[in-house]
Design a protein around this motif. Structure first.
Motif, PDB file in Angstrom:
ATOM      1  N   GLU A 120      19.078  -9.849  -3.620  1.00 27.63           N
ATOM      2  CA  GLU A 120      18.679 -10.345  -4.927  1.00 27.63           C
ATOM      3  C   GLU A 120      17.173 -10.298  -5.122  1.00 27.63           C
ATOM      4  O   GLU A 120      16.675 -10.621  -6.182  1.00 27.63           O
ATOM      5  CB  GLU A 120      19.125 -11.808  -5.111  1.00 27.63           C
ATOM      6  CG  GLU A 120      20.592 -12.044  -4.904  1.00 27.63           C
ATOM      7  CD  GLU A 120      20.940 -12.312  -3.440  1.00 27.63           C
ATOM      8  OE1 GLU A 120      20.031 -12.453  -2.606  1.00 27.63           O
ATOM      9  OE2 GLU A 120      22.132 -12.351  -3.128  1.00 27.63           O
ATOM     10  N   GLY A 121      16.415  -9.940  -4.096  1.00 26.48           N
ATOM     11  CA  GLY A 121      14.971 -10.064  -4.142  1.00 26.48           C
ATOM     12  C   GLY A 121      14.260  -8.944  -4.868  1.00 26.48           C
ATOM     13  O   GLY A 121      14.806  -7.887  -5.138  1.00 26.48           O
ATOM     14  N   ASP A 122      13.017  -9.225  -5.184  1.00 24.14           N
ATOM     15  CA  ASP A 122      12.158  -8.243  -5.822  1.00 24.14           C
ATOM     16  C   ASP A 122      11.561  -7.317  -4.776  1.00 24.14           C
ATOM     17  O   ASP A 122      11.021  -7.766  -3.764  1.00 24.14           O
ATOM     18  CB  ASP A 122      11.010  -8.935  -6.563  1.00 24.14           C
ATOM     19  CG  ASP A 122      11.467  -9.700  -7.791  1.00 24.14           C
ATOM     20  OD1 ASP A 122      12.625  -9.510  -8.189  1.00 24.14           O
ATOM     21  OD2 ASP A 122      10.660 -10.468  -8.333  1.00 24.14           O
ATOM     22  N   ILE A 123      11.625  -6.040  -5.073  1.00 25.61           N
ATOM     23  CA  ILE A 123      10.945  -5.060  -4.234  1.00 25.61           C
ATOM     24  C   ILE A 123       9.446  -5.224  -4.483  1.00 25.61           C
ATOM     25  O   ILE A 123       9.019  -5.426  -5.619  1.00 25.61           O
ATOM     26  CB  ILE A 123      11.406  -3.623  -4.579  1.00 25.61           C
ATOM     27  CG1 ILE A 123      12.911  -3.461  -4.362  1.00 25.61           C
ATOM     28  CG2 ILE A 123      10.617  -2.576  -3.809  1.00 25.61           C
ATOM     29  CD1 ILE A 123      13.366  -3.500  -2.932  1.00 25.61           C
ATOM     30  N   ASP A 124       8.656  -5.142  -3.452  1.00 28.80           N
ATOM     31  CA  ASP A 124       7.206  -5.264  -3.578  1.00 28.80           C
ATOM     32  C   ASP A 124       6.678  -4.202  -4.541  1.00 28.80           C
ATOM     33  O   ASP A 124       7.134  -3.049  -4.525  1.00 28.80           O
ATOM     34  CB  ASP A 124       6.562  -5.105  -2.191  1.00 28.80           C
ATOM     35  CG  ASP A 124       5.063  -5.277  -2.250  1.00 28.80           C
ATOM     36  OD1 ASP A 124       4.611  -6.409  -2.489  1.00 28.80           O
ATOM     37  OD2 ASP A 124       4.356  -4.260  -2.077  1.00 28.80           O
ATOM     38  N   ALA A 125       5.720  -4.575  -5.375  1.00 31.97           N
ATOM     39  CA  ALA A 125       5.187  -3.662  -6.398  1.00 31.97           C
ATOM     40  C   ALA A 125       4.587  -2.410  -5.767  1.00 31.97           C
ATOM     41  O   ALA A 125       4.758  -1.298  -6.294  1.00 31.97           O
ATOM     42  CB  ALA A 125       4.150  -4.379  -7.250  1.00 31.97           C
ATOM     43  N   ASP A 126       3.890  -2.557  -4.632  1.00 35.36           N
ATOM     44  CA  ASP A 126       3.299  -1.383  -3.969  1.00 35.36           C
ATOM     45  C   ASP A 126       4.380  -0.465  -3.414  1.00 35.36           C
ATOM     46  O   ASP A 126       4.278   0.763  -3.519  1.00 35.36           O
ATOM     47  CB  ASP A 126       2.353  -1.811  -2.842  1.00 35.36           C
ATOM     48  CG  ASP A 126       1.095  -2.485  -3.366  1.00 35.36           C
ATOM     49  OD1 ASP A 126       0.710  -2.197  -4.522  1.00 35.36           O
ATOM     50  OD2 ASP A 126       0.511  -3.308  -2.639  1.00 35.36           O
ATOM     51  N   ALA A 127       5.429  -1.049  -2.848  1.00 35.80           N
ATOM     52  CA  ALA A 127       6.533  -0.238  -2.317  1.00 35.80           C
ATOM     53  C   ALA A 127       7.254   0.479  -3.458  1.00 35.80           C
ATOM     54  O   ALA A 127       7.561   1.674  -3.349  1.00 35.80           O
ATOM     55  CB  ALA A 127       7.513  -1.121  -1.536  1.00 35.80           C
ATOM     56  N   GLU A 128       7.487  -0.227  -4.547  1.00 34.49           N
ATOM     57  CA  GLU A 128       8.139   0.402  -5.701  1.00 34.49           C
ATOM     58  C   GLU A 128       7.286   1.549  -6.241  1.00 34.49           C
ATOM     59  O   GLU A 128       7.794   2.638  -6.516  1.00 34.49           O
ATOM     60  CB  GLU A 128       8.375  -0.619  -6.814  1.00 34.49           C
ATOM     61  CG  GLU A 128       8.996   0.005  -8.041  1.00 34.49           C
ATOM     62  CD  GLU A 128       9.064  -0.933  -9.231  1.00 34.49           C
ATOM     63  OE1 GLU A 128       9.341  -0.429 -10.328  1.00 34.49           O
ATOM     64  OE2 GLU A 128       8.834  -2.140  -9.075  1.00 34.49           O
ATOM     65  N   ARG A 129       5.995   1.304  -6.405  1.00 33.85           N
ATOM     66  CA  ARG A 129       5.098   2.339  -6.927  1.00 33.85           C
ATOM     67  C   ARG A 129       5.110   3.570  -6.025  1.00 33.85           C
ATOM     68  O   ARG A 129       5.181   4.708  -6.501  1.00 33.85           O
ATOM     69  CB  ARG A 129       3.680   1.780  -7.053  1.00 33.85           C
ATOM     70  CG  ARG A 129       2.719   2.692  -7.771  1.00 33.85           C
ATOM     71  CD  ARG A 129       1.327   2.084  -7.961  1.00 33.85           C
ATOM     72  NE  ARG A 129       1.355   0.693  -8.389  1.00 33.85           N
ATOM     73  CZ  ARG A 129       1.019  -0.342  -7.621  1.00 33.85           C
ATOM     74  NH1 ARG A 129       0.599  -0.158  -6.389  1.00 33.85           N
ATOM     75  NH2 ARG A 129       1.066  -1.569  -8.080  1.00 33.85           N
ATOM     76  N   TYR A 130       5.081   3.349  -4.722  1.00 33.27           N
ATOM     77  CA  TYR A 130       5.099   4.456  -3.757  1.00 33.27           C
ATOM     78  C   TYR A 130       6.390   5.274  -3.909  1.00 33.27           C
ATOM     79  O   TYR A 130       6.351   6.502  -3.993  1.00 33.27           O
ATOM     80  CB  TYR A 130       4.980   3.901  -2.337  1.00 33.27           C
ATOM     81  CG  TYR A 130       5.061   4.949  -1.262  1.00 33.27           C
ATOM     82  CD1 TYR A 130       3.929   5.662  -0.880  1.00 33.27           C
ATOM     83  CD2 TYR A 130       6.262   5.233  -0.626  1.00 33.27           C
ATOM     84  CE1 TYR A 130       3.996   6.633   0.105  1.00 33.27           C
ATOM     85  CE2 TYR A 130       6.347   6.195   0.359  1.00 33.27           C
ATOM     86  CZ  TYR A 130       5.206   6.888   0.722  1.00 33.27           C
ATOM     87  OH  TYR A 130       5.290   7.856   1.693  1.00 33.27           O
ATOM     88  N   ILE A 131       7.526   4.585  -3.966  1.00 29.93           N
ATOM     89  CA  ILE A 131       8.817   5.272  -4.079  1.00 29.93           C
ATOM     90  C   ILE A 131       8.905   6.032  -5.393  1.00 29.93           C
ATOM     91  O   ILE A 131       9.307   7.199  -5.431  1.00 29.93           O
ATOM     92  CB  ILE A 131       9.978   4.256  -3.938  1.00 29.93           C
ATOM     93  CG1 ILE A 131      10.026   3.691  -2.512  1.00 29.93           C
ATOM     94  CG2 ILE A 131      11.308   4.890  -4.309  1.00 29.93           C
ATOM     95  CD1 ILE A 131      10.944   2.485  -2.350  1.00 29.93           C
ATOM     96  N   VAL A 132       8.511   5.388  -6.491  1.00 33.52           N
ATOM     97  CA  VAL A 132       8.599   6.019  -7.813  1.00 33.52           C
ATOM     98  C   VAL A 132       7.671   7.233  -7.903  1.00 33.52           C
ATOM     99  O   VAL A 132       8.061   8.287  -8.416  1.00 33.52           O
ATOM    100  CB  VAL A 132       8.307   4.992  -8.931  1.00 33.52           C
ATOM    101  CG1 VAL A 132       8.108   5.665 -10.277  1.00 33.52           C
ATOM    102  CG2 VAL A 132       9.431   3.968  -9.014  1.00 33.52           C
ATOM    103  N   GLU A 133       6.441   7.100  -7.407  1.00 28.58           N
ATOM    104  CA  GLU A 133       5.502   8.229  -7.476  1.00 28.58           C
ATOM    105  C   GLU A 133       6.017   9.427  -6.684  1.00 28.58           C
ATOM    106  O   GLU A 133       5.914  10.567  -7.133  1.00 28.58           O
ATOM    107  CB  GLU A 133       4.121   7.804  -6.987  1.00 28.58           C
ATOM    108  CG  GLU A 133       3.383   6.938  -7.997  1.00 28.58           C
ATOM    109  CD  GLU A 133       2.062   6.392  -7.475  1.00 28.58           C
ATOM    110  OE1 GLU A 133       1.672   6.705  -6.316  1.00 28.58           O
ATOM    111  OE2 GLU A 133       1.415   5.640  -8.226  1.00 28.58           O
TER     112      GLU A 133
END
Length: 182
Positions: A31-44
């Protein structure tokens, strides 16, 4: 990079699984939020991958999991996070088209009003001042309709592109490697 099945691969190297999650979130796994830096890395990285290729995410954990702590479901957390992001983009797309329809009605009414005033002005007045007013009303009318037209012509494309990317990431095959596996 591609794996043996031809999937476009994104690799993450983490000290431990907690790095993937927002540390302020009280529910650190599914249920948790993915860290913004990890999300940005994956999306980029995902944006640079071929658009028609399936995505694989390989997470290399540097440290072994604590035997006393439950092992987080990283695949479920990533799939859930990006599925929620895709749903949010779908909602934003529907909202954009709903707002666009209202803006188009308002814009069309504004354009019609300005053109009607311009027509009336040409029927009752002549001269350079009347001509300037007539052309000004026509320009104002087209400016009023510009934003609704922009919404329908251009604004939906980035939302659709992000939605599709998030759907691909939600469907990605996630593999986790730990030091005890190798």
């Amino acid at each position: 990079m591609s794996d043996e099945t031809g999937r476009a691969t994104i690799e993450l190297r983490l000290a431990n699984s907690a790095q993937l999650f927002n540390t302020l979130d009280p529910f650190p796994f599914r249920e948790g939020d993915i860290d913004a830096d990890a999300e940005r890395y994956i999306v980029e990285w995902a944006q640079d991958l071929p658009k028609d290729a399936d995505i694989a995410i390989v997470i290399h954990l540097q440290a072994r999991a604590d035997p006393g702590k439950p092992h987080p479901d990283l695949a479920g957390a990533i799939a859930g996070w990006f599925a929620a992001k895709a749903r949010a983009e779908s909602h934003a797309l529907r909202e954009l088209f709903r707002d666009g329809r209202l803006a188009f009605l308002i814009g069309f009414a504004g354009l019609a009003f300005c053109l009607f005033l311009s027509f009336l002005l040409t029927q009752h007045s002549e001269g350079p001042f009347a001509r300037v007013m007539q052309e000004s009303l026509v320009i104002i009318g087209w400016v009023v309709i510009w934003r609704p037209a922009e919404m329908f012509l251009y604004d939906w494309l980035p939302l659709l592109r992000r939605k599709r990317l998030y759907q691909r990431l939600a469907a990605a095959k996630v593999a986790v490697t730990t030091p005890d596996q190798g």
